[in-house]
Design an enzyme around this catalytic site. Sequence first.
Site, PDB file in Angstrom:
ATOM      1  N   CYS A  94      26.835  32.567  20.201  1.00  0.00           N
ATOM      2  CA  CYS A  94      27.418  33.581  19.317  1.00  0.00           C
ATOM      3  C   CYS A  94      27.144  33.320  17.823  1.00  0.00           C
ATOM      4  CB  CYS A  94      28.912  33.711  19.616  1.00  0.00           C
ATOM      5  SG  CYS A  94      29.607  35.235  18.980  1.00  0.00           S
ATOM      6  N   HIS A 194      30.688  33.090  25.284  1.00  0.00           N
ATOM      7  CA  HIS A 194      31.724  32.056  25.219  1.00  0.00           C
ATOM      8  C   HIS A 194      32.303  31.934  26.611  1.00  0.00           C
ATOM      9  CE1 HIS A 194      31.903  32.088  20.820  1.00  0.00           C
ATOM     10  NE2 HIS A 194      31.949  33.395  20.840  1.00  0.00           N
TER      11      HIS A 194
HETATM   12  N1  GLN Z   1      30.865  36.047  13.202  1.00  0.00           N
HETATM   13  C1  GLN Z   1      30.155  36.581  14.263  1.00  0.00           C
HETATM   14  C2  GLN Z   1      30.492  38.008  14.655  1.00  0.00           C
HETATM   15  O1  GLN Z   1      31.653  38.404  14.655  1.00  0.00           O
HETATM   16  C3  GLN Z   1      30.250  35.629  15.446  1.00  0.00           C
HETATM   17  C4  GLN Z   1      31.596  35.565  16.116  1.00  0.00           C
HETATM   18  C5  GLN Z   1      31.666  34.553  17.227  1.00  0.00           C
HETATM   19  O2  GLN Z   1      31.036  33.489  17.208  1.00  0.00           O
HETATM   20  N2  GLN Z   1      32.489  34.837  18.212  1.00  0.00           N
HETATM   21  O3  GLN Z   1      29.586  38.728  14.964  1.00  0.00           O
END
Ligand code: GLN
Length: 245
Positions: A94, A194
């Site tokens: 992510c 995740h």
């Molecule tokens: N900041 C990023 C987004 O919202 C990644 C978020 C995350 O790692 N869950 O796209």
Amino acid sequence: MELNICHLYPDILNLYGDRGNIITMKRRLEARGIGVHIDECSIGQPLDIDKYDIFFIGGGQDFEQEVLLRDLAAGKARDIRTAVEENKVFLAICGGYQMLGQYYKTWDGNQLDFIGAINIHTIGAKERMIGNYMYRLTPESSGSIVVGFENHSGKTYLGADVAPLGMVLKGYGNNGEDQTEGARYKNVFATYSHGSLLPKNPVLADFILQTALRYKYGSAEPLSPLDDEIENRAHDYMEERLRKG
Ligand code: GLN
């Protein structure tokens, strides 16, 4: 045989149990009698890429990503680009996935220039992409089905020289538009998953470990099978739920 793993920014990038990926890699190696050594490397600590076979980067919100820009620019961005080009194995989740790319333009117009190790970029959308999801890995990454959890505002688009990690069966994936999920470039495995990813996706876990062993030792024997009954039950339960829903 042994593998050395570097956990990058463990204190800053770690959402929804991303650390479980490190624990899974360690356990699956030890169960086969393969040595494993794990170091952590965060802000202000030098990164010696030659020491490692696998690099892991977890997820983080926009704020955490911004916090890391200075440290990346001070040397780690260059080191990571070199390691990727040298075919080292990376698993990035992510926010960590987005950071390997060129840039991230947040939904409120802030442009974060990232590492540029893989040719992808991310554009923030006001509506977040949230939920359990699944995708089929491309044949180059084992062809198996991955179940996971995504929560991102960023929509990621792949450059011409970057393949998707898989194709979405349920959920959003990279951008909710082109069915692609994650990225595969050289030995980089990058994904929005995740949950954490590897404990309930043992086929992918072994595929990544096998890739690292092949990289380090030339050819490597196939990994001996483990008793994955519980892991597969967790995987199949979620796959079934997503198919029905
Ligand atoms: N900041 C990023 C987004 O919202 C990644 C978020 C995350 O790692 N869950 O796209």
